[in-house]
Design an enzyme around this catalytic site. Sequence first.
Site, PDB file in Angstrom:
ATOM      1  N   HIS A  84       0.812  -1.162   0.114  1.00  0.00           N
ATOM      2  CA  HIS A  84       0.010  -0.026  -0.065  1.00  0.00           C
ATOM      3  C   HIS A  84       1.068   1.278  -0.086  1.00  0.00           C
ATOM      4  O   HIS A  84       2.042   1.148   0.606  1.00  0.00           O
ATOM      5  CB  HIS A  84      -1.059  -0.221   1.260  1.00  0.00           C
ATOM      6  N   GLU A 154      -3.718   2.229  -7.307  1.00  0.00           N
ATOM      7  CA  GLU A 154      -3.972   3.337  -6.547  1.00  0.00           C
ATOM      8  C   GLU A 154      -3.097   4.512  -6.643  1.00  0.00           C
ATOM      9  O   GLU A 154      -2.200   4.489  -6.243  1.00  0.00           O
ATOM     10  CB  GLU A 154      -3.933   2.967  -5.190  1.00  0.00           C
ATOM     11  N   GLY A 160      -7.171   9.318  -0.302  1.00  0.00           N
ATOM     12  CA  GLY A 160      -7.441  10.101   0.719  1.00  0.00           C
ATOM     13  C   GLY A 160      -7.469  11.670   0.517  1.00  0.00           C
ATOM     14  O   GLY A 160      -7.526  12.389   1.280  1.00  0.00           O
ATOM     15  N   SER A 199      -9.964   7.494  -3.180  1.00  0.00           N
ATOM     16  CA  SER A 199     -11.299   8.424  -3.136  1.00  0.00           C
ATOM     17  C   SER A 199     -12.591   7.764  -3.913  1.00  0.00           C
ATOM     18  O   SER A 199     -13.377   8.309  -4.504  1.00  0.00           O
ATOM     19  CB  SER A 199     -10.935   9.939  -3.773  1.00  0.00           C
ATOM     20  N   GLY A 220     -10.852   3.111   0.833  1.00  0.00           N
ATOM     21  CA  GLY A 220     -10.235   3.563   2.153  1.00  0.00           C
ATOM     22  C   GLY A 220     -11.430   4.499   3.236  1.00  0.00           C
ATOM     23  O   GLY A 220     -12.312   3.799   3.771  1.00  0.00           O
ATOM     24  N   GLY A 221     -11.192   5.667   3.003  1.00  0.00           N
ATOM     25  CA  GLY A 221     -12.035   6.551   3.777  1.00  0.00           C
ATOM     26  C   GLY A 221     -13.685   6.081   3.680  1.00  0.00           C
ATOM     27  O   GLY A 221     -14.367   5.945   4.710  1.00  0.00           O
TER      28      GLY A 221
HETATM   29  P1  PGA Z   1      -9.360   6.430   0.157  1.00  0.00           P
HETATM   30  O1  PGA Z   1      -8.038   5.298   0.525  1.00  0.00           O
HETATM   31  O2  PGA Z   1     -10.491   5.691  -0.487  1.00  0.00           O
HETATM   32  O3  PGA Z   1      -9.657   6.997   1.358  1.00  0.00           O
HETATM   33  O4  PGA Z   1      -8.691   7.379  -0.944  1.00  0.00           O
HETATM   34  C1  PGA Z   1      -7.687   4.240  -0.337  1.00  0.00           C
HETATM   35  C2  PGA Z   1      -6.661   3.471   0.259  1.00  0.00           C
HETATM   36  O5  PGA Z   1      -6.481   3.904   1.515  1.00  0.00           O
HETATM   37  O6  PGA Z   1      -6.296   2.501  -0.304  1.00  0.00           O
END
Ligand code: PGA
Length: 236
Positions: A84, A154, A160, A199, A220-221
């Site tokens: 990650h 990603e 994020g 995101s 993630g979030g």
């Molecule tokens: P996010 O995070 O969806 O908050 O952008 C993705 C991740 O941490 O892999």
Amino acid sequence: MNKTLPDAMEFLNEFLRSIEKVGNRDIVIAPPFTALERVSERLKGTVVMLSAQDVFYEEKGAYTGEVSPLMLRDVGCRFVIIGHSERRQYFNETDETVNKKIKASLKEGLGVIFCIGESLSERNAGRTFDVLRSQVHGGLKGISEIKDIVIAYEPVWAIGTGVTATEEQAEEAHKYIRSEIKDMYGSVADKLRILYGGSVTPENINALMSCPDVDGALVGGASLKAESFAKIVKGG
Ligand code: PGA
């Protein structure tokens, strides 16, 4: 680094209720190490699978603070996330350690969610494909089979930040990754799952999933609240 045990259990109960009627989806959740065992117990008899967020590559021994692939299997993990961007950014994860972790995890029978992605400066310098290529080759060096590997694309600038890759950007990168995997492993690349992460929200999941080479999402979030994660699972 989200959710204490009570938080995790509350989330899980609500999430499992919300996805009761969802068929035809593979769902994996990846809580922190401290919650794995309790979450694993709660997931028994459900369709939801368990993943860890990281692992160490040695089998056992004096590696204070680390957790082995066998230990993850022991608590019921089917998957582990490796490479990650936050591990790469804050904890000195390199293509070489990613590669060792992938090998050790596959050996123990874990499925691997292998994360790659370029930073904003790399994208702006026109180096996106170069970066993806070297991460793919570095991470998969010496690995002969990819049937237990899922790739998560990603872009670091999208994680994020609230800035999601456009459908065109996501599709372009996924297509490139698949073609690279095809060069390395042949036609199994067509079956490889490539997830998009960065995101992802209930509002943009459908558009992202409409891209031919986007096979799923790493969230993630928006996965921290049961309601929004359930919406994403159901498709917007
Ligand atoms: P996010 O995070 O969806 O908050 O952008 C993705 C991740 O941490 O892999």
